[in-house]
Motif scaffolding. Structure first.
Motif, PDB file in Angstrom:
ATOM      1  N   ARG A  36       4.683  -0.184   3.239  1.00 33.73           N
ATOM      2  CA  ARG A  36       3.494  -0.222   4.094  1.00 33.73           C
ATOM      3  C   ARG A  36       2.490  -1.219   3.548  1.00 33.73           C
ATOM      4  N   HIS A  53      -1.418  -3.300   5.035  1.00 33.81           N
ATOM      5  CA  HIS A  53      -2.479  -3.220   6.038  1.00 33.81           C
ATOM      6  C   HIS A  53      -2.882  -4.615   6.493  1.00 33.81           C
ATOM      7  N   ARG A  69       0.792  -1.222   0.000  1.00 36.65           N
ATOM      8  CA  ARG A  69       0.000   0.000   0.000  1.00 36.65           C
ATOM      9  C   ARG A  69       0.828   1.279   0.000  1.00 36.65           C
ATOM     10  N   GLY A  70       2.099   1.175   0.352  1.00 36.22           N
ATOM     11  CA  GLY A  70       2.930   2.373   0.392  1.00 36.22           C
ATOM     12  C   GLY A  70       4.389   2.044   0.202  1.00 36.22           C
ATOM     13  N   CYS A  71       5.122   2.978  -0.406  1.00 38.15           N
ATOM     14  CA  CYS A  71       6.566   2.834  -0.597  1.00 38.15           C
ATOM     15  C   CYS A  71       7.202   4.204  -0.479  1.00 38.15           C
ATOM     16  N   GLU A 130      10.237  -1.375   7.798  1.00 37.97           N
ATOM     17  CA  GLU A 130      11.491  -0.646   7.619  1.00 37.97           C
ATOM     18  C   GLU A 130      12.495  -1.583   6.955  1.00 37.97           C
ATOM     19  N   ARG A 190      11.024   2.630   3.515  1.00 35.23           N
ATOM     20  CA  ARG A 190       9.909   2.038   4.249  1.00 35.23           C
ATOM     21  C   ARG A 190       8.789   1.617   3.299  1.00 35.23           C
ATOM     22  N   ILE A 195       1.633   1.345  12.678  1.00 34.77           N
ATOM     23  CA  ILE A 195       1.595   2.791  12.455  1.00 34.77           C
ATOM     24  C   ILE A 195       0.432   3.378  13.240  1.00 34.77           C
ATOM     25  N   GLY A 211      -0.141   8.970  10.859  1.00 34.14           N
ATOM     26  CA  GLY A 211       0.065   7.950   9.836  1.00 34.14           C
ATOM     27  C   GLY A 211      -1.108   7.002   9.732  1.00 34.14           C
ATOM     28  N   ALA A 225      -3.613   6.617   6.425  1.00 36.95           N
ATOM     29  CA  ALA A 225      -3.792   5.304   5.792  1.00 36.95           C
ATOM     30  C   ALA A 225      -5.267   4.917   5.752  1.00 36.95           C
ATOM     31  N   PRO A 254      -2.448  -0.414   9.964  1.00 39.88           N
ATOM     32  CA  PRO A 254      -1.410  -0.216   8.954  1.00 39.88           C
ATOM     33  C   PRO A 254      -0.051  -0.591   9.542  1.00 39.88           C
ATOM     34  N   ALA A 309       4.188  -0.617   9.031  1.00 36.59           N
ATOM     35  CA  ALA A 309       5.379  -0.117   8.350  1.00 36.59           C
ATOM     36  C   ALA A 309       6.443  -1.197   8.358  1.00 36.59           C
TER      37      ALA A 309
END
Length: 202
Positions: free
Chosen positions: A72, A74, A62-64, A169, A70, A113, A117, A121, A165, A167
Motif C-alpha cells: 500500500r 498513498h 505504507r503497508g505490507c 496486488e 498486497r 482503496i 480500508g 489508512a 490510498p 493497493a
C-alpha cells in the motif's frame, strides 16, 4: 594473511533456497513500511500514461500484507497516476538496497482503496503527511510562481478529500542478489497455487 585482505561476507541463509528467498523478500518489504532508513521504504512505481509512455515515481511504502500479497502507498486522487492506473491498472514496482545488494522487481495491479480500508489508512496518516493533500489545485498543474501553490486545510477537509490510498496486488516477483560467492536470481509467480518458483540465470 595481510591486514588489508578482505574476507567476502557470507551469503544470506536463503542463498540456495527458493522458498526462503521468497520469505526473505517479503520480510524486506514489511520492514520497509516501518523503517525509514530501509531502501525498501521508498520504492519506485512505474505506470503507463495516457500517452502510452512509461512514467516513474518514488512513493513511500505504507503497508505490507504478506498473507494477501498486497502493498500500500498513498497519493493525491487528482494526480496523473490515478488516471493512469484507472485506465491501465497493470504496473511495476522496483526496489534496490545497495547495502544488501538486493533488487526486487514486482509486477502489480493497482487499485484505489475505499470503504473501511480508506478510513483506516486516513486515520493512521500523520498530520505532517496530511499537509501534502491540502493543496487546493491538482499536483502537476502549471503555475507561474511557486507561491501560487496554496495549501488550505479547511477547504480540503484537512486533505481528506484529496487523499487516495492505493493497493498494489503483487502478481509476480523477481529477485536478484549480488553475492560475492555468486549471484542469485529467481522468479516467483504469485498468481499460482502453490506459488510457481524458478531460478534464473543472473
Amino acid at each position: 594473511m595481510s591486514k588489508q585482505t578482505k574476507i567476502p561476507p557470507a551469503p544470506l541463509s536463503c542463498y540456495d533456497n527458493l522458498e526462503d528467498t521468497l520469505g526473505y523478500a517479503w520480510s524486506l518489504l514489511a520492514r520497509g513500511v516501518k523503517d525509514r532508513k530501509s531502501a525498501f521504504h521508498t520504492p519506485t512505481v512505474a505506470t503507463i500514461g495516457i500517452d502510452d509512455a512509461p512514467h516513474l515515481r518514488t512513493v513511500v511504502l505504507r503497508g505490507c500484507d504478506v498473507e494477501q500479497q498486497r502493498l500500500r502507498f498513498h497519493t493525491d486522487k487528482r494526480s496523473a497516476k490515478v488516471l493512469e492506473m484507472s485506465a491501465k491498472p497493470d504496473a511495476a514496482i522496483h526496489c534496490y538496497d545497495a547495502g544488501l545488494k538486493i533488487q526486487l522487481r514486482l509486477g502489480v495491479e493497482l487499485k484505489l482503496i475505499d470503504g473501511t480500508g480508506f478510513d483506516e489508512a486516513w486515520t493512521a496518516t500523520r498530520p505532517m503527511s496530511r499537509e501534502c493533500y491540502q493543496v487546493t489545485t491538482a499536483p502537476g498543474t502549471p503555475i507561474e510562481d511557486p507561491y501560487e501553490a496554496i495549501f488550505d486545510a479547511s477547504t480540503t477537509q484537512d486533505g481528506e478529500i484529496n487523499f487516495a490510498p492505493v493497493a498494489a496486488e503483487v502478481k509476480t516477483m523477481e529477485w536478484l542478489y549480488l553475492a560475492a560467492k555468486g549471484h542469485r536470481r529467481a522468479y516467483f509467480d504469485l498468481t499460482q497455487t502453490p506459488v510457481k518458483m524458478a531460478w534464473l540465470v543472473p
